[in-house]
Each structure stands twice: as structure tokens, then as C-alpha cells.
Write a protein that holds these residues in place. Structure first.
Motif, PDB file in Angstrom:
ATOM      1  N   PHE A  95     -17.758   8.136 -23.196  1.00 38.10           N
ATOM      2  CA  PHE A  95     -16.350   7.907 -22.894  1.00 38.10           C
ATOM      3  C   PHE A  95     -16.115   6.554 -22.235  1.00 38.10           C
ATOM      4  O   PHE A  95     -14.977   6.095 -22.156  1.00 38.10           O
ATOM      5  CB  PHE A  95     -15.821   9.037 -22.000  1.00 38.10           C
ATOM      6  N   LEU A 153      -9.327   6.654 -28.631  1.00 35.66           N
ATOM      7  CA  LEU A 153      -8.543   7.648 -27.886  1.00 35.66           C
ATOM      8  C   LEU A 153      -7.144   7.129 -27.576  1.00 35.66           C
ATOM      9  O   LEU A 153      -6.168   7.903 -27.591  1.00 35.66           O
ATOM     10  CB  LEU A 153      -9.269   8.022 -26.595  1.00 35.66           C
ATOM     11  N   LEU A 206      -4.236   8.859 -25.514  1.00 35.58           N
ATOM     12  CA  LEU A 206      -5.046   9.486 -24.473  1.00 35.58           C
ATOM     13  C   LEU A 206      -5.962   8.463 -23.803  1.00 35.58           C
ATOM     14  O   LEU A 206      -6.502   7.572 -24.465  1.00 35.58           O
ATOM     15  CB  LEU A 206      -5.903  10.603 -25.073  1.00 35.58           C
ATOM     16  N   VAL A 218      -9.174   8.688 -20.921  1.00 37.60           N
ATOM     17  CA  VAL A 218     -10.017   9.559 -20.106  1.00 37.60           C
ATOM     18  C   VAL A 218     -10.434   8.826 -18.844  1.00 37.60           C
ATOM     19  O   VAL A 218     -11.057   7.761 -18.907  1.00 37.60           O
ATOM     20  CB  VAL A 218     -11.260  10.032 -20.893  1.00 37.60           C
ATOM     21  N   SER A 272     -13.604  22.653 -21.738  1.00 36.31           N
ATOM     22  CA  SER A 272     -12.187  22.383 -21.499  1.00 36.31           C
ATOM     23  C   SER A 272     -11.590  23.405 -20.545  1.00 36.31           C
ATOM     24  O   SER A 272     -11.856  24.600 -20.633  1.00 36.31           O
ATOM     25  CB  SER A 272     -11.428  22.411 -22.823  1.00 36.31           C
ATOM     26  N   ARG A 307      -7.588  19.155 -26.437  1.00 40.73           N
ATOM     27  CA  ARG A 307      -7.265  18.059 -27.339  1.00 40.73           C
ATOM     28  C   ARG A 307      -8.450  17.108 -27.487  1.00 40.73           C
ATOM     29  O   ARG A 307      -8.798  16.697 -28.606  1.00 40.73           O
ATOM     30  CB  ARG A 307      -6.041  17.303 -26.801  1.00 40.73           C
ATOM     31  N   ILE A 308      -9.094  16.758 -26.365  1.00 39.70           N
ATOM     32  CA  ILE A 308     -10.260  15.877 -26.425  1.00 39.70           C
ATOM     33  C   ILE A 308     -11.389  16.552 -27.189  1.00 39.70           C
ATOM     34  O   ILE A 308     -12.050  15.940 -28.048  1.00 39.70           O
ATOM     35  CB  ILE A 308     -10.736  15.500 -25.008  1.00 39.70           C
TER      36      ILE A 308
END
Length: 371
Positions: free
Chosen positions: A58, A67, A72, A74, A293, A300-301
Motif C-alpha cells: 500500500f 486507488l 480512495l 489508504v 475488513s 471496498r479495498i
């Protein structure tokens, strides 16, 4: 009275206007091509995540870019797998990403009755890294053999034989390497990292060829193998940065890392680095991290990691082996590695079985003197 003098305005040539316009046009085209052209004009949702060793995925600029095209971003809080599982503010995150089963199960236990959805997008074997002259010394010692079609980058390792060399306090000079250092393995901290804990499992399985079935057996086995870890001295959280540094040899001739770290390093190099090589334990263990999650944003990720073609392609480029929806390995890894002019490493079919989670926890804490 003097007549007023009117001076015509200086006329600007087209060359004063075109360069800025060209710069602006090039910038817009670059933003469109990157998929981030709408970034300043739309909302970007920040997703809070706590991640162990897979945080490097990430933190990759290309992953961040992809992303962002989905609106999005992170925000990564880095922490070791076992510390992650015990964090007091666990519920304040949208998802967590520990590196292995023990921490995964502890997170699920703490989240009992709450939204807890696991995603398994990829995996990475736990391996030992070293340098060519050290690997050839281990060949002479009978601890490793080159993999067939491994291109002199990959070797199969007998943990039992390596343990014997450590027991006998063998020096590298005994096998042709000009250093008086003892043969040892440098591991990440088993109290904090999953890869360090897995190496505890490797050694325990090699010592007994079976998993302990009771607390008493677990403690006895842990005490038998503790010396292999005490000899290392201070543990680090991640050995890979030291291994890939120019001074890597001075830190750890043999270090425990993940396969994906080695593949990503080699793939990013202009030419394969044939001085750095991997040792694959004949009794293998695959780290199958779970993105767990805690709600809609985490879902969603997780779904993007399982379905988005660009993210999955990037995962392979970062050295990971993909898992499909059915939990089976996909073929992208081999094609990518061979496409970079590297041989494809062969994984052993023999597994090093780890104890059940409570006993494994007891073992690693006893071996690592964990608080």
C-alpha cells in the motif's frame, strides 16, 4: 503646452503565449494518462488501515495511484503482526492486514460478533536469503543444493543440516569463506513478526518432525530450540532492508525474509543481481496474509485487491503470487518472473506444519522471551 504623446502598446508575439499553453496542455494530458486528472475536483475517501509487513504494497506509488482513481487513499499505520492483533484501538480502523494465520485468528477472536470479512489476494513463501559465496559454502557443507533450472539464484535448504552446523559451532572458514564468523541465521523478531515466528516453526518441526500436542510438550520443545535464536543477539523487525543494502553482508550472511521482497528487488534491477540468492526450506511454509475488513470501506479495498486488474498486475510486479477467488494460485507470477529474465523458483510440496494457534503462541513467546 506640449501636445500629449501617445505610445502604442507593445504587441506581444505568439511566442509569449504558446510555451505556457503547451506546458498546461502537457500537464493535463499527463494527468489524464495517469488516471488522476479528476483528483483536485472530486472527493477522496481516506481509509484507515493497520498493516504488518505487507504495508509495502500500500506504500507503493503505483498502488496509491490506482486507488486514487477509485477515489480512495489508504492511510497506513505500520506495526508488527502480533502487536497489531493486540492493539487497544483495533476497532478504530477500516481494515487490518497481518501477515499470517496466528495474528489473523487473534484479530477475528477480538472482533467476534462484529463485521469481520477476510480477503486473501496473494501469498508469499517465507525463505532465507544469502549471498552466492555463502550459498556455495553451504553446498560444500551439505546443507543446500541448487534448484534445477534455478539459474544459480535459488537453492533447496535442509533446515536439519543447517541446525547441525549451528550446533557444532561451525565457522564460514570451515567451508571456504574468508570470515571467522559462526554460521547462524538472523531472523526478524518472533515476538513481533510473522516471518520470525515462522522460522521458529521451521526449526521446531525440523527438531521433532511433528507438532507438539500439549502445553508441556510445547514448552519442552521451545526450550530445546531456544539456543538457535539466542545466538543471534538482537532481533530486527524486518531483515530485508539490511539484506538489500550495500553493507548487507556485514549485518547478516543468512536472513529470513519473504520471497516477494527478493523478486521485487530483482525485477526492479536493470540486470539480475546474481550475488544475492534465496534458500527455500525443503519443508516449506507459505505466508497467506488476510486483509480483514471491519466495514464497508475495508470491503471496498478487499474487493479491489481481488478483482481490479491493475492492482492485481501490480501485486505480481511487487513479487506476490496471486490467489484467485477459489483460493488457488494463479499463473501470472511465473509469466512475470520469466518475462523479467529470471528463472521461476520451485516451491516444495512438503509442508512444515505449525502447532495449533494457542500452542504456537506459547512456543514463539517462550523462544523469543516475549513480554
Amino acid at each position: 503646452m506640449d501636445e500629449p504623446v501617445f505610445r502604442p502598446l507593445r504587441r506581444f508575439g505568439w511566442w509569449w503565449v504558446v510555451p505556457p499553453a503547451l506546458v498546461a496542455l502537457v500537464g493535463v494530458l499527463a494527468l489524464v494518462a495517469s488516471g488522476t486528472w479528476a483528483g483536485p475536483f472530486r472527493n477522496v475517501t481516506e481509509v484507515r488501515a493497520m498493516l504488518a509487513s505487507k504495508r509495502e504494497f500500500f506504500q507503493d506509488p503505483e498502488v496509491k495511484r490506482i486507488l486514487l482513481t477509485h477515489g480512495l487513499r489508504v492511510h497506513v499505520t505500520p506495526v508488527g503482526s502480533f502487536d497489531l492483533a493486540e492493539k487497544e484501538d483495533l476497532d478504530s480502523y477500516d481494515f487490518v492486514f497481518p501477515s499470517g494465520q496466528t495474528a489473523n485468528e487473534r484479530v477475528k477472536e477480538r472482533r467476534a460478533g462484529k463485521h469481520t470479512v477476510p480477503y486473501r489476494p496473494f501469498f508469499s513463501p517465507v525463505v532465507l536469503s544469502t549471498y552466492r559465496d555463502y550459498a556455495e559454502a553451504l553446498v560444500r557443507a551439505g546443507a543446500v543444493v541448487p534448484q534445477q533450472d534455478g539459474g544459480e539464484l535459488y537453492y533447496d535448504l535442509s533446515i536439519e543440516t543447517l541446525m547441525g552446523l549451528i550446533d557444532d559451532k561451525k565457522l564460514w572458514t570451515d567451508f571456504g569463506v574468508d570470515t571467522q564468523n559462526r554460521i547462524i541465521v538472523q531472523t526478524p523478531d518472533p515476538c513481533r513478526t510473522y516471518s520470525g515466528a515462522v522460522y521458529v516453526g521451521f526449526v521446531a518441526f525440523a527438531a521433532q518432525r511433528d507438532t507438539p500436542k500439549s502445553e508441556a510438550d510445547t514448552i519442552a520443545l521451545a526450550q530445546r530450540i531456544k539456543s538457535y535464536f539466542n545466538v543471534e543477539g538482537q532481533h530486527l523487525e524486518d531483515m530485508a532492508p539490511k539484506y538489500f543494502s550495500p553493507e548487507g553482508r556485514t549485518f547478516a550472511p543468512i536472513a529470513v525474509i519473504y520471497e516477494h521482497q527478493f523478486i521485487a528487488y530483482q525485477a526492479a534491477s536493470a540486470q539480475p543481481d546474481r550475488d544475492r540468492v534465496l534458500l527455500y526450506p525443503r519443508t516449506a511454509h507459505q505466508s497467506v496474509p488476510e486483509l480483514i475488513s471491519f466495514g464497508a470501506l475495508g470491503d471496498r479495498i478487499g474487493e479491489l485487491l481481488m478483482q481490479d486488474a491493475d492492482l492485481r498486475k501490480r501485486a505480481v510486479e511487487l513479487g506476490f503470487r496471486l490467489l484467485g477467488a477459489g483460493g488457488k494460485p494463479e499463473e501470472d507470477f511465473g509469466a512475470f518472473v520469466s518475462g523479467r529474465g529470471l528463472p521461476v523458483p520451485r516451491l516444495s510440496d512438503t509442508r512444515a506444519y505449525l502447532p495449533d494457534v494457542p500452542l504456537f503462541e506459547l512456543m514463539r513467546k517462550e523462544v523469543g522471551n516475549c513480554a
